[in-house]
Enzyme design. Structure first.
Site, short mmCIF file in Angstrom:
data_model
loop_
_atom_site.label_atom_id
_atom_site.label_comp_id
_atom_site.label_asym_id
_atom_site.label_seq_id
_atom_site.Cartn_x
_atom_site.Cartn_y
_atom_site.Cartn_z
N GLY A 1 41.46 30.59 20.46
CA GLY A 1 41.11 31.53 20.96
C GLY A 1 41.92 33.00 20.37
N GLY B 1 41.13 36.17 22.06
CA GLY B 1 41.03 37.20 23.21
C GLY B 1 42.44 37.60 23.37
N GLY C 1 40.68 47.54 34.40
CA GLY C 1 42.04 47.73 34.33
C GLY C 1 42.85 46.64 34.40
N PHE D 1 34.97 26.43 15.21
CA PHE D 1 34.83 25.97 16.70
C PHE D 1 35.85 24.62 16.82
CE2 PHE D 1 33.04 23.44 19.83
CZ PHE D 1 32.38 24.25 20.51
N HIS E 1 31.98 37.92 41.01
CA HIS E 1 32.23 39.13 41.45
C HIS E 1 31.17 39.69 42.30
CE1 HIS E 1 32.95 43.31 40.34
NE2 HIS E 1 34.01 43.11 39.70
N GLU F 1 34.99 46.93 39.39
CA GLU F 1 35.43 47.25 40.48
C GLU F 1 35.84 48.67 40.60
OE1 GLU F 1 37.79 43.85 42.28
OE2 GLU F 1 38.97 45.24 43.31
N ARG G 1 37.70 40.11 46.47
CA ARG G 1 36.28 39.72 45.97
C ARG G 1 35.49 38.75 46.56
NH1 ARG G 1 37.64 40.38 39.45
NH2 ARG G 1 37.76 42.63 39.46
N HIS H 1 32.26 35.02 37.74
CA HIS H 1 33.28 35.98 36.98
C HIS H 1 34.26 35.45 36.40
CE1 HIS H 1 34.54 39.76 36.19
NE2 HIS H 1 35.61 39.70 36.79
N ASN I 1 44.46 41.62 37.71
CA ASN I 1 45.57 40.77 37.49
C ASN I 1 45.32 39.81 36.06
OD1 ASN I 1 47.70 41.51 39.38
ND2 ASN I 1 47.17 39.86 40.84
N SER I 2 44.18 39.81 35.83
CA SER I 2 43.91 38.77 34.62
C SER I 2 44.26 39.35 33.54
CB SER I 2 42.54 38.44 34.76
OG SER I 2 42.17 37.68 33.39
#
Ligand SMILES: Cc1cc2nc3c(=O)[nH]c(=O)nc-3n(C[C@H](O)[C@H](O)[C@H](O)COP(=O)(O)OP(=O)(O)OC[C@H]3O[C@@H](n4cnc5c(N)ncnc54)[C@H](O)[C@@H]3O)c2cc1C
Length: 576
Positions: A12, A14, A50, A158, A234, A247, A278, A347, A392-393
């Protein structure tokens, strides 16, 4: 056939994966990052609103303890409380790290960080860069990691298998889509940072890469999954595309209104209104629609209006430029004059690969799968419980990306090389399976028809509200789908960029992951956080203040319950 050797291999690219790679590289080991997409195009780049952290306690009267408490309450008490405290103390350091590599956090005229008040947070503590936070973070981090000589990025690779033998992690097998071949990556330590699986649902804010196969692969490697029934919806995704309206729109003062022009949140969360968590807001929209107070889109979908018309246009352009662009391009509305049509969409996955507080991947009996860590959305470290608080993520990805990367590097330093013979065998086995799929001449359905059916099942049974009878039916449909998947047809006979093959490999893990969501949702006879059962509308702490753990035994999926770590805050009624 090629088998490459590294100290640490991360799956990953990300925020969690790149942060892990940066931390491992800083410890001086050789690191590979495998990612099925190219460049920084992971879902983290689309994060908008954020990243939460208590950076300036004096300015707002905030504290890490309060951040942890909000997280515990927001998660409907299914949060591991010590993990929440650890998180709240670590997150500010990650804000500084990201700043040091070039993230230009918005600042107020006095030079202090600008902070947004996000849903369920009792103080403004969400740092941001306009409403394109993920874009700025990922651009800086990708550039930084690309400059590290001991990080090797394998794009469009992959991962098809996590190799574990006798409880010890040994490496990964990956399908190199560019060259059309399978490769082995022998590794002393591995980090799973494969993100969420929103694409199991038809209506989702998540990117096309978030198909969720790694949850299924982790189960097959002997890991457990935890709390998979908790999927966050969401409240404000554009109709009909599902593209997210952050949000941040409500944090900047946006309202939600129904067809009668009422700010309906006063009925559901009189104090926090639109800034309730949420799960509360999504259920409110569902109820407005069910009781006939929603608008009807030409597609037949029910929605409500997000109203930002009262916010100064200059401020909108400065703070929410993406909201203006997305609304115009994908819904044909001008938010300075029109309501934005929104409804809930899948979400975020609160559950995931079961880990301890350091991110070490565990089997159902609590044994560590030696050498394997997980971080970011794919992991369940115990932070979000039954519902994640917005913003928080990103901080979680950074905090546990770093912890996992550092720990994996230290472990690799004290571990002898992985024998590549095992990986050679595993690659051969995968070649037979994968090449067999492509060469098969007959076969039933196309992968895309199976993917569509999976999305229909999940949308219909595992959405904002759930019911036992629907969940039982959905499990029956899913098991039929599993059989149809075994007889799938791939019309492209080549191996280079075979996107149908990739889709089959995705479905192979995603259908198993979907089974955990439906099984847990049926088993959990209560309503908590994002999981709302029409036939069990109350929270039941006596029998259900418990985690669910999923694991494979003799090829069958089993579920167990586990105690929650309540150390500081006793469960209360959740009011906003
Ligand atoms: C539209 C949107 C906006 C959001 N906004 C915010 C926000 O403002 N604040 C906040 O805190 N959170 C936000 N979130 C949530 C947050 O962005 C994500 O939870 C987080 O970015 C996930 O990061 P990750 O590193 O875990 O995974 P991702 O960024 O999803 O990356 C997953 C990686 O895994 C790789 N991968 C997956 N499977 C395989 C495989 N089989 N083989 C090889 N590679 C694989 C992919 O290629 C990718 O690189 C938002 C989410 C969405 C969808």
């Amino acid at each position: 056939m090629e088998v490459l050797k590294y100290d640490v291999v991360v799956v990953g690219s990300g925020l969690a994966g790149l942060r892990a790679a940066a931390a491992a590289a800083a410890a001086g080991v050789e690191v590979a990052v495998l990612t099925k997409v190219s460049g920084p195009r992971s879902h983290s780049i689309s994060a908008e609103g954020g990243m939460a952290a208590v950076v300036d306690p004096a300015k707002t009267g905030d504290s890490p303890e309060l951040h942890a408490y909000d997280t515990v309450k927001g998660g409907d008490y299914l949060v591991d409380q010590e993990v929440a405290v650890q998180f709240a103390y670590e997150a500010p350091r990650e804000v500084k790290f990201l700043e040091s590599i070039g993230v230009p956090w918005n600042r107020d005229p006095d030079g202090s960080y600008s902070l947004r008040l996000f849903g369920g947070m009792s103080k403004p503590r969400t740092l941001f860069v306009k409403d394109k936070t993920g874009f700025y973070i990922m651009t800086a981090l990708y550039k930084y990691v690309k400059g590290l000589p001991n990080v090797h990025l394998y794009e469009e690779h992959f991962v098809t298998r996590i190799v574990v033998r006798n409880g010890v992690f040994l490496g990964f097998v990956a399908y190199d889509m560019r060259r059309g071949e399978l490769k082995g990556f022998a590794a002393k330590a591995g980090v799973l940072a494969a993100g969420g699986g929103g694409r199991m649902f038809r209506t989702t804010t998540m990117g096309y890469l978030n198909t969720g196969e790694v949850y299924g692969y982790a189960l097959r490697a002997g890991a457990a999954l935890r709390d998979m029934e908790f999927v966050q919806f969401h409240p404000t995704a554009l109709v009909p595309s599902g593209i997210l309206i952050s949000e941040a729109a409500r944090a900047e003062g946006g309202y939600l209104v129904n067809r009668l022009g009422e700010r309906f949140m006063k009925r559901y969360a009189p104090e926090k209104m639109e800034l309730a968590p949420r799960d509360v807001v999504s259920r409110a929209i569902y109820t407005e629609c069910a009781q006939g107070r929603g608008f009807t889109h030409e597609s037949g979908l029910c929605y409500v209006g997000l109203d930002v018309r009262h916010i100064d246009e200059k401020r909108l352009k400065e703070r929410l430029p993406q909201l203006l662009e997305l609304s115009k391009t994908y819904a044909g509305v001008d938010p300075t004059r029109d309501l934005i049509p929104v409804r809930p969409a899948a979400h975020y996955f609160m559950g995931g690969v079961y880990t301890d507080a350091q991110g070490r991947v565990l089997a159902a009996d609590g044994r560590w799968i030696r050498g394997l860590w997980a971080a970011g959305e794919v992991a369940s470290v115990g932070l979000h419980g039954a519902n994640r608080l917005g913003s928080n993520s990103l901080s979680e990805c950074a905090v546990w990306g770093k912890l996992a990367g550092e720990a994996a590097a230290q472990y690799a330093k004290s571990t002898p090389s992985t024998p590549s013979g095992v990986l050679t065998e595993e690659v051969k086995r995968e070649e037979e399976r994968v090449y067999g799929l492509v060469k098969r001449e007959r076969g039933g359905e196309t992968p895309s028809s199976i993917a569509r059916e999976l999305q229909n099942i999940m949308d219909e049974a595992a959405g904002v509200v759930r019911h036992g009878s629907e969940l039982s039916k959905a499990l029956g449909r899913l098991s039929a789908l599993q059989k149809r998947l075994a007889d799938i047809r791939i019309s492209d006979g080549g191996l280079v960029y075979n996107m149908e093959l990739r889709e089959v490999l995705e479905l192979d893990g995603a259908v198993l992951a979907a089974q955990t969501i439906l099984t847990g949702a049926l088993l959990r006879q209560e309503s908590r956080g994002s999981h709302y059962r029409l036939d069990y509308p109350q929270r039941e702490d006596k029998s259900w203040l418990r985690h669910t753990l999923y694991y494979l035994y003799g090829g069958s999926l089993l579920v167990a319950k586990r105690e929650v770590n309540i150390t500081r805050w006793m469960p209360e009624v959740r009011r906003y």
